[in-house]
Design a protein around this motif. Structure first.
Motif, PDB file in Angstrom:
ATOM      1  N   ASP A 240     -37.757  33.841 114.376  1.00 46.63           N
ATOM      2  CA  ASP A 240     -38.830  33.576 113.423  1.00 46.63           C
ATOM      3  C   ASP A 240     -40.068  34.417 113.700  1.00 46.63           C
ATOM      4  N   LYS A 241     -40.340  34.674 114.973  1.00 39.03           N
ATOM      5  CA  LYS A 241     -41.527  35.440 115.368  1.00 39.03           C
ATOM      6  C   LYS A 241     -41.245  36.948 115.457  1.00 39.03           C
ATOM      7  N   ASN A 242     -40.042  37.343 115.061  1.00 33.01           N
ATOM      8  CA  ASN A 242     -39.628  38.749 115.136  1.00 33.01           C
ATOM      9  C   ASN A 242     -39.769  39.300 116.561  1.00 33.01           C
ATOM     10  N   LEU A 243     -39.328  38.496 117.521  1.00 26.62           N
ATOM     11  CA  LEU A 243     -39.378  38.883 118.925  1.00 26.62           C
ATOM     12  C   LEU A 243     -37.964  39.109 119.470  1.00 26.62           C
ATOM     13  N   VAL A 244     -37.156  39.795 118.665  1.00 26.30           N
ATOM     14  CA  VAL A 244     -35.776  40.098 119.030  1.00 26.30           C
ATOM     15  C   VAL A 244     -35.577  41.603 118.962  1.00 26.30           C
ATOM     16  N   GLU A 245     -34.961  42.144 119.979  1.00 25.12           N
ATOM     17  CA  GLU A 245     -34.549  43.546 119.970  1.00 25.12           C
ATOM     18  C   GLU A 245     -33.028  43.572 119.895  1.00 25.12           C
ATOM     19  N   TYR A 246     -32.517  44.259 118.904  1.00 26.81           N
ATOM     20  CA  TYR A 246     -31.068  44.404 118.756  1.00 26.81           C
ATOM     21  C   TYR A 246     -30.648  45.748 119.335  1.00 26.81           C
ATOM     22  N   VAL A 247     -29.582  45.727 120.115  1.00 27.63           N
ATOM     23  CA  VAL A 247     -29.074  46.957 120.712  1.00 27.63           C
ATOM     24  C   VAL A 247     -27.616  47.148 120.314  1.00 27.63           C
TER      25      VAL A 247
END
Length: 178
Positions: free
Chosen positions: A85-92
């Protein structure tokens, strides 16, 4: 950035007595579960990012181990949702294959021999991919997981980092017990 092993999510969820994991999550000792919960709660409230793979292997493991139950969403899944929700994800990006009904991460052979549990390969693949993408290696946060403790020194030799959430004597006692 952190990679958060599923055992952290399970132990933190198990602090709540209505969790589906209250009986079976490791560690069994409530004070140790609370240590893990405190770390995850701090992570949840921070701006630190969680790393997930584009293949969805990490998220699939979370969802498989912490399905929605009649009492609500497990705490570990709430943390994941908050990060999303907070856009605190890094996708690899990682490589994976389907074999014998399993969807597993693919590593170079030299790295595969260091990771005895096929389920743990996704964490290593994500850490190595993050190193390439972001020029930094996110630590793998783990709780009651002796496989990481045993392999940690060798995996640090290839550049991985770890965040142990339990006291060293807990891991040493489990390893000594076999």
């Amino acid at each position: 950035m952190y990679l958060v092993d599923t055992n952290v999510m399970l132990a933190a969820s198990a602090v709540h007595e209505l969790s589906n994991h209250a009986v079976r999550a490791m560690p069994q000792e409530i004070e140790l579960r609370e240590m893990i919960y405190e770390w995850l709660a701090g992570f949840d409230q921070s701006d630190r990012r969680i790393v997930l793979d584009e293949e969805g292997l990490v998220r699939d493991e979370y969802e498989r181990n912490m399905p929605f139950n009649m009492h609500g969403q497990e705490y570990g899944m709430q943390v994941l949702q908050n990060k999303l929700d907070k856009n605190l994800v890094e996708y690899v990006p990682i490589n994976s294959l389907e074999a014998n009904g399993e969807h597993i991460a693919v590593l170079e052979h030299a790295h595969e021999v260091l990771v005895t549990d096929r389920e743990d390969r996704k964490w290593v693949a994500c850490a190595l991919a993050a190193q390439v993408l972001f020029d930094q290696v996110p630590p793998i946060a783990y709780g009651a997981e002796t496989d990481w403790f045993i392999a940690e020194a060798q995996l640090m030799g290839i550049g991985l980092r770890f965040q142990r959430l339990l006291p060293d004597d807990w891991y040493n006692a489990r390893v000594a017990a076999g």
